[in-house]
Design an enzyme around this catalytic site. Structure first.
Site, PDB file in Angstrom:
ATOM      1  N   LEU A  92      -3.204 -10.641  -4.352  1.00  0.00           N
ATOM      2  CA  LEU A  92      -2.521 -11.614  -3.510  1.00  0.00           C
ATOM      3  C   LEU A  92      -2.295 -11.048  -2.108  1.00  0.00           C
ATOM      4  CD1 LEU A  92       0.179 -14.017  -4.302  1.00  0.00           C
ATOM      5  CD2 LEU A  92       0.845 -12.213  -2.734  1.00  0.00           C
ATOM      6  N   HIS A  93      -2.507 -11.869  -1.098  1.00  0.00           N
ATOM      7  CA  HIS A  93      -2.218 -11.482   0.276  1.00  0.00           C
ATOM      8  C   HIS A  93      -1.865 -12.723   1.094  1.00  0.00           C
ATOM      9  CE1 HIS A  93      -6.571 -11.938  -0.325  1.00  0.00           C
ATOM     10  NE2 HIS A  93      -6.650 -12.373   0.920  1.00  0.00           N
ATOM     11  N   GLN A  94      -0.821 -12.568   1.915  1.00  0.00           N
ATOM     12  CA  GLN A  94      -0.331 -13.638   2.782  1.00  0.00           C
ATOM     13  C   GLN A  94      -0.899 -13.411   4.180  1.00  0.00           C
ATOM     14  OE1 GLN A  94       1.596 -16.402   2.767  1.00  0.00           O
ATOM     15  NE2 GLN A  94       3.323 -16.203   4.130  1.00  0.00           N
TER      16      GLN A  94
END
Length: 186
Positions: free
Chosen positions: A144-146
């Site tokens: 996951l990465h924003q």
């Protein structure tokens, strides 16, 4: 071929696109991304670049800041100058699987990233987002990465729309140094 059957040398200016009113910006470095070089072979932590980066040098890994549960780094293939990503250290793919502490720090670091980008580059706005799954556009779906993408008026000009190219005004190493220096210490 010449009349004698021998190869004929042609001047280099005879090759390339036809003469027209289109300017061309050659970006051969983009072929690495397009071709999938360095893309993880599978979804395991051993193959994940986001799991390897925190163990290395911050400058080499483009790490801007570190927290207890999350870190911020520059996107190696940015949509715009200053394009950051905030992500947990833990190899987790789904937002709903984050711990409360990871969720809180991811949100807090995203806010800090916006403040730092405003102070250093004065963008007019931001795009924030997570692509959950490969089908949703995640380049590395297993971690996951924003995304925190600064935006300026007129930055969505013809290059990305027509030319599928982005002109970036600064080297990633220089952007990392400026943002890391402006990031507040804990």
């Amino acid at each position: 071929m010449s009349d004698a059957g021998e190869p004929r040398l042609e001047p280099a200016d005879r090759f390339g696109p036809p003469e027209d009113d289109i300017a061309r910006l050659w970006t051969p470095h983009r072929m690495v991304y397009i071709g999938g070089q360095d893309k993880p072979a599978d979804s395991t932590p051993d193959e994940c670049p986001f799991c390897r980066i925190p163990a290395g040098d911050d400058e080499q890994g483009l790490v801007v800041a570190r927290g207890a549960d999350c870190f911020a780094l520059l996107n190696l293939y940015p949509y715009n100058g200053g394009h950051l990503m905030v992500l947990p250290y833990r190899h987790v793919s789904d937002y709903t699987d984050l711990t409360a502490s990871e969720t809180h720090e991811l949100a807090a670091m995203t806010q800090t990233a916006m403040r730092v980008l405003r102070a250093v580059y004065a963008p007019a706005g931001f795009n924030l987002g997570m692509n959950q799954g490969e089908v949703a556009g995640a380049g590395i779906a297993a971690h996951l990465h924003q995304h925190v993408v600064p935006r300026w008026l007129g930055d969505a000009n013809f290059l990305p729309v027509v030319g599928r190219t982005k002109a970036l005004p600064e080297l990633l190493a220089d952007t990392r140094a400026r943002l890391a220096a402006a990031w507040p210490t804990r």
